[in-house]
Scaffold this motif. Structure first.
Motif, PDB file in Angstrom:
ATOM      1  N   TYR A 213       0.834  -1.201   0.000  1.00  0.00           N
ATOM      2  CA  TYR A 213       0.000   0.000   0.000  1.00  0.00           C
ATOM      3  C   TYR A 213       0.864   1.245   0.000  1.00  0.00           C
ATOM      4  O   TYR A 213       0.610   2.204  -0.737  1.00  0.00           O
ATOM      5  N   PHE A 214       1.909   1.214   0.805  1.00  0.00           N
ATOM      6  CA  PHE A 214       2.783   2.379   0.927  1.00  0.00           C
ATOM      7  C   PHE A 214       3.463   2.698  -0.405  1.00  0.00           C
ATOM      8  O   PHE A 214       3.534   3.844  -0.822  1.00  0.00           O
ATOM      9  N   ARG A 217       0.740   4.100  -2.842  1.00  0.00           N
ATOM     10  CA  ARG A 217      -0.078   5.266  -2.537  1.00  0.00           C
ATOM     11  C   ARG A 217       0.639   6.414  -1.838  1.00  0.00           C
ATOM     12  O   ARG A 217       0.122   7.523  -1.799  1.00  0.00           O
ATOM     13  N   SER A 218       1.806   6.143  -1.263  1.00  0.00           N
ATOM     14  CA  SER A 218       2.394   7.209  -0.438  1.00  0.00           C
ATOM     15  C   SER A 218       3.293   8.123  -1.256  1.00  0.00           C
ATOM     16  O   SER A 218       3.699   7.805  -2.377  1.00  0.00           O
ATOM     17  N   LYS A 219       3.605   9.264  -0.689  1.00  0.00           N
ATOM     18  CA  LYS A 219       4.536  10.198  -1.310  1.00  0.00           C
ATOM     19  C   LYS A 219       5.913   9.567  -1.430  1.00  0.00           C
ATOM     20  O   LYS A 219       6.622   9.767  -2.412  1.00  0.00           O
ATOM     21  N   PHE A 222       5.859   7.252  -4.331  1.00  0.00           N
ATOM     22  CA  PHE A 222       5.845   8.068  -5.544  1.00  0.00           C
ATOM     23  C   PHE A 222       7.263   8.511  -5.891  1.00  0.00           C
ATOM     24  O   PHE A 222       7.698   8.427  -7.041  1.00  0.00           O
ATOM     25  N   GLU A 223       7.999   8.941  -4.861  1.00  0.00           N
ATOM     26  CA  GLU A 223       9.372   9.398  -5.102  1.00  0.00           C
ATOM     27  C   GLU A 223      10.254   8.252  -5.606  1.00  0.00           C
ATOM     28  O   GLU A 223      11.102   8.455  -6.470  1.00  0.00           O
ATOM     29  N   ARG A 225       9.261   5.796  -7.434  1.00  0.00           N
ATOM     30  CA  ARG A 225       8.947   5.543  -8.841  1.00  0.00           C
ATOM     31  C   ARG A 225       9.491   6.650  -9.743  1.00  0.00           C
ATOM     32  O   ARG A 225       9.923   6.387 -10.862  1.00  0.00           O
ATOM     33  N   VAL A 226       9.478   7.887  -9.251  1.00  0.00           N
ATOM     34  CA  VAL A 226      10.075   8.963 -10.049  1.00  0.00           C
ATOM     35  C   VAL A 226      11.561   8.679 -10.246  1.00  0.00           C
ATOM     36  O   VAL A 226      12.082   8.749 -11.357  1.00  0.00           O
ATOM     37  N   GLY A 228      13.053   5.855 -10.078  1.00  0.00           N
ATOM     38  CA  GLY A 228      13.215   4.681 -10.919  1.00  0.00           C
ATOM     39  C   GLY A 228      12.969   4.996 -12.386  1.00  0.00           C
ATOM     40  O   GLY A 228      13.528   4.371 -13.272  1.00  0.00           O
ATOM     41  N   SER A 229      12.105   5.974 -12.638  1.00  0.00           N
ATOM     42  CA  SER A 229      11.783   6.338 -14.016  1.00  0.00           C
ATOM     43  C   SER A 229      12.895   7.180 -14.624  1.00  0.00           C
ATOM     44  O   SER A 229      13.270   6.987 -15.777  1.00  0.00           O
ATOM     45  N   SER A 230      13.420   8.123 -13.868  1.00  0.00           N
ATOM     46  CA  SER A 230      14.501   8.962 -14.369  1.00  0.00           C
ATOM     47  C   SER A 230      15.183   9.665 -13.198  1.00  0.00           C
ATOM     48  O   SER A 230      14.543  10.399 -12.465  1.00  0.00           O
ATOM     49  N   VAL A 237      12.821  17.605  -9.465  1.00  0.00           N
ATOM     50  CA  VAL A 237      11.772  17.939  -8.503  1.00  0.00           C
ATOM     51  C   VAL A 237      12.304  17.926  -7.071  1.00  0.00           C
ATOM     52  O   VAL A 237      11.531  18.014  -6.134  1.00  0.00           O
ATOM     53  N   ILE A 239      14.136  15.614  -5.321  1.00  0.00           N
ATOM     54  CA  ILE A 239      14.226  14.391  -4.532  1.00  0.00           C
ATOM     55  C   ILE A 239      15.710  14.081  -4.336  1.00  0.00           C
ATOM     56  O   ILE A 239      16.462  14.053  -5.309  1.00  0.00           O
TER      57      ILE A 239
END
Lengths: 360, 499
Positions: A213-214, A217-219, A222-223, A225-226, A228-230, A237, A239
């Motif tokens: 869940y974390f 759904r969590s911030k 999200f960070e 995945r960001v 991991g994406s680039s 942003v 991070i």
């Protein structure tokens, strides 16, 4: 050149992973059926045996869950790192480190009551796994050293350490030459939940649910995945990549360490092969879950059932090799089918790969 | 003598007709420009000629003989070479190894091979060092290696896909001399471009594609001017770009950059003491050839690159010591040159990308409020006319224009004080360019101070209140776009000194 080639789909199939897993499973069972027929068995009987062994009664369920617990947690350890593009190949060693740390606590306080000793052992195991991952995490975060190599090599280190301990300082004098540590105190065993399953099932389910869940759904997730994406997008942003790499790899090690602690609580002593390859199996689980922590539990359960079923049919006279081939085909089928969620087959020369289409 | 003749070429992809009866005739010994907007079908047509695609219909003739290429090596064997925008070289191999790879004689010593390669290079005036490894070379040198590769395979027809995009002006001029030397030997060069000036300088004839069809074939470049070219490419006689009419007086400074110095990893001062002030409602344009410090300057202002010295102030806040996030929170928005991979996270979906700046404020505690995130996304999609299939699919399927509207829209969503827009319209089609330029104009009208970094002089002249030129890390000249000429600005870009 050969008339056919893979081309990237412009839009990956939605929900494709589940579909791929199912289709891959069916195809694999079909191929397995052919093998079984050739070997003189009835596929239907064998598959029924497998299903019964995995899910037929509470005892079967408990056996399957006992497989699914280490698979799921080791898979989670790999997937947490994988969701930001890091590869923790060292879960195997971190499991060992966790088991060593847990044993050490039990040796220090053999007279502690179970409700105190067990949490302490598990905590020590988590710390032990995290500590083994700390070196690779620091090296990756601050020096850019490839974490695949460092985590992989530390597996060997952990194996040598446990080998030294059970052959040397921790060797059970009563073992007459066998390289094993003395038995843990009775109260160190995890309480039974039902049949063969102990409370490790509850702990694993809770950890998987919280992280699933974390991550989704969590911030914080999200960070991840960001990043991991680039990596550049993450910097853009604001991070902090270094801190993320550090925390994620240490966390990954901690989860693997937890596996070691739970294994220890489900057995009577630490032995050289305490990790049993769970750490490497976790890589497969994480890959099948596409590095999504939320997908790990389902994959681990299916994988666990497959293993239990595979063992059961050996009792039916199916050669061990065929049983293992069936397990391997199912995994290959599921992994292979996943390719078709993002790729399709084209006639050569008529289609385009994504790069060609982008410049067309 | 006709070297290349493509007739009525059709090529369909799922959902797209890339070529719809395109034709191209190229004379031997000429440099032939192929012009067209993004998506006009230029690259597809060239890939048909280079054997990458088989056309659905139509014929390919070389020197009058009909050819059917099943694969690129067929085309290479027939004498067609292509230099792609993204070079296909092995960085750790030497120039010679790259040139001869797969086409070397069976037995030949390394030094003999190097000698042959340097002889070939000299014949066409290609300056290169055959023994150097490719990773050490500049982009211009790498391009020369690609050209050498084609010549090594004795290409009679050489296709260059937007070759000057990666070059400095000197390197571009050098390329012009090389193509001329090749044409003098009777070889044909096909030169894909968007840029009128280089077409007029380097090419003899031009063919214009639009919507997958040929709309003008083998025009003499002397008959081309900016209006005619735009008309052919876009299909209507649009004015090149309307000069922005400023709707408000320029206000107080909103962004002040002082004495910015940035060194790269090699210790070179890529930004060598730049000071720029942008006022409320003002658009300050920065012109310059790529690689003269524009990108590190923008990154340094946004906090993405460490600076050696310098100060950045936005509004009343000194941002110099802050990280990119805090700078953004103080009202500095940044549309980076690399949309995908810096401004946008490619593997994430439209919702995730819409909240990339604001996810920390969406939802209390550790969790993101998905409802609020989706609301924000649909709001952006509506306001900036972004066309997405589904908001929960990765961005990969979006066109450049839609990606850029999503990025620009998101950056402007929190009412910034100042905006850095780096190459905001590069690679977009005409409608996409106009949409982004309209947004910039509208934002300036509402008071945002904009630093516009662009390689498109027309755009800079049309939008800027002041026009600065960067050369070798410094601002070397400042112009008033209402009175300056393209030639003056171009001279400053080339390092000829301003006023």
């Amino acid at each position: 050149m050969f008339g056919l080639r893979l081309a990237k789909r412009e839009n990956p199939i939605r929900g494709g992973q589940f579909l791929a897993f199912t289709v891959g499973l069916l195809v694999a069972l079909l191929i397995g059926a052919v093998l079984l027929v050739v070997a003189g068995h009835s596929p239907l009987d064998i598959y029924t045996t497998m299903a019964d062994a995995a899910f037929g009664d509470p005892q079967a369920w408990s056996t399957t869950l006992n497989q699914a617990v280490p698979l799921g947690l080791a898979g989670l350890a790999v997937a947490v790192a994988g969701s930001m593009g890091l590869w923790n190949i060292g879960a195997e060693g971190q499991i060992i480190a966790g088991a060593i740390a847990g044993s050490w606590v039990a040796r220090l306080g053999p007279d502690l009551a179970g409700p105190i000793l067990i949490p302490l052992m598990i905590l020590a195991a988590v710390v032990g796994g995290a500590l083994l991952a700390l070196g690779p995490a620091l090296a990756r975060a601050h020096l850019g050293v490839n974490e695949i190599i460092t985590t992989l090599m530390l597996n060997e280190v952990a194996i040598r350490i446990v080998r030294y301990l059970v052959n040397g300082p921790w060797k059970d004098p009563a073992s007459i030459g066998f390289p094993v540590a003395p038995e843990l105190p009775d109260q160190a065993a995890l309480p039974t939940l039902f049949e063969r399953a102990n409370i490790a099932v509850i702990i694993a389910a809770a950890v998987l649910a919280v992280f699933g869940y974390f991550a989704a759904r969590s911030k914080w997730g999200f960070e991840l995945r960001v990043a991991g994406s680039s990596e550049k997008a993450a910097e853009y942003v604001g991070i902090s990549l270094k801190r993320k790499i550090l925390t994620v790899l240490v966390l990954s090690g901690a989860i693997a360490g937890l596996v070691g602690g739970l294994r220890l609580g489900s057995t009577d002593r630490i032995v050289e092969g305490i990790a049993e390859g769970w750490g490497f199996a976790g890589i497969i689980v994480a890959a099948l879950a596409l590095m999504r922590p939320s997908g790990v539990a389902a994959v681990a359960l299916a994988f666990g059932a497959l293993r239990v079923g595979g063992v059961a049919i050996k009792g039916q006279g199916v050669p061990a090799s065929i049983s293992e081939i069936i397990q391997a085909i199912v995994l290959l089928g599921a992994l292979g089918a996943a390719v078709f969620t993002t790729y399709r087959i084209d006639r050569a020369g008529s289609g385009s790969t994504s790069t060609e289409a982008a410049t067309a | 003598m006709t070297a290349v003749q493509l007739d009525n070429i059709w090529k369909r992809f799922p959902g797209v007709i890339a070529n719809a009866g395109a034709s191209l005739t190229v004379e031997a010994g000429s440099v032939h420009a192929v012009l067209g907007e993004n998506g006009a079908g230029k690259t597809t047509l060239m890939n048909v000629l280079a054997g990458v695609y088989r056309p659905d219909e139509g014929t390919v003739r070389l020197d009058g003989i009909e050819r059917h290429f099943a694969k690129p090596s067929d085309a290479i064997a027939a004498g067609v070479g292509m230099v792609y925008q993204e070079f296909r070289l092995i960085p750790t191999f030497t120039v010679t190894e790259n040139v001869a790879l797969g086409a070397a004689p069976a037995v030949l010593s390394k030094s003999a091979l190097e000698k042959q390669v340097s002889e070939l290079a000299e014949r066409f005036g290609l300056q290169t060092d055959p023994g150097r490894e490719v990773w050490q070379l500049s982009m211009g040198e790498r391009q020369r290696v690609e050209i050498l590769k084609a010549l090594w395979r004795d290409a009679r027809v050489l296709i260059l896909d937007e070759p000057t995009a990666v070059l400095t002006p000197d390197e571009a001029a050098e390329l012009g001399r090389i193509t001329a030397a090749m044409a003098a030997e009777g070889r044909s060069i096909i030169f894909i471009s968007h840029k009128l000036d280089e077409v007029k300088t380097f090419c003899d004839e031009a063919t214009v594609l639009r919507g997958g069809k040929t709309v003008a074939s083998s025009l003499s470049v002397d008959d081309l001017d900016a209006g005619r070219m735009a008309e052919l490419m876009v299909g209507e006689a649009t004015a090149v770009s309307q000069r922005r009419v400023r709707s408000r007086p320029i206000g107080d400074p909103v962004m002040d950059v002082q004495d910015m110095v940035v060194h790269d990893v090699h210790g070179r001062a890529v930004v060598a003491g730049v000071s720029i002030a942008v006022a409320e409602g003002e658009i300050v344009g920065i012109a310059g050839v790529a690689g003269n410090g524009q990108r590190p300057l923008a990154d340094a202002i946004a906090g993405l690159t460490p600076t050696t010295s310098g100060r950045v102030q936005v509004g009343t806040h000194d941002l110099s010591q802050l990280n990119p996030r805090s700078r953004n929170e103080h009202g500095l928005a940044y549309v980076p040159e690399d949309r995908i991979g810096v401004g946008l996270a490619p593997r994430m979906n439209a919702v995730d990308n819409s909240i990339l700046r604001t996810y920390r404020t969406l939802g209390d505690g550790p969790f993101i409020d998905r409802g609020a995130a989706e609301e924000r996304t649909t709001d952006l999609i509506d306001r900036y006319n972004i066309k997405v299939g589904r908001v929960d699919e990765p961005l990969a399927g979006l066109s450049g224009g839609n990606l850029q509207r999503l990025l620009v829209g998101r950056e402007l969503d929190d009412d910034p004080v100042a905006l850095i827009a780096a190459q905001p319209t590069r690679g977009l089609d005409v409608q996409g360019v106009k949409a982004i330029q309209d947004i910039l104009v509208e934002q300036a009208a509402s008071g945002v101070g904009i630093l516009l970094i662009s390689e498109d002089l027309e755009e800079l002249f049309a939008l800027s209140d002041r026009l600065l030129v960067m050369h070798e890390g410094s601002v070397v000249a400042e112009f008033n776009p209402d009175s300056a000429t393209r030639a003056e600005v171009g001279a400053a870009m080339a390092g000829a000194g301003g006023h």
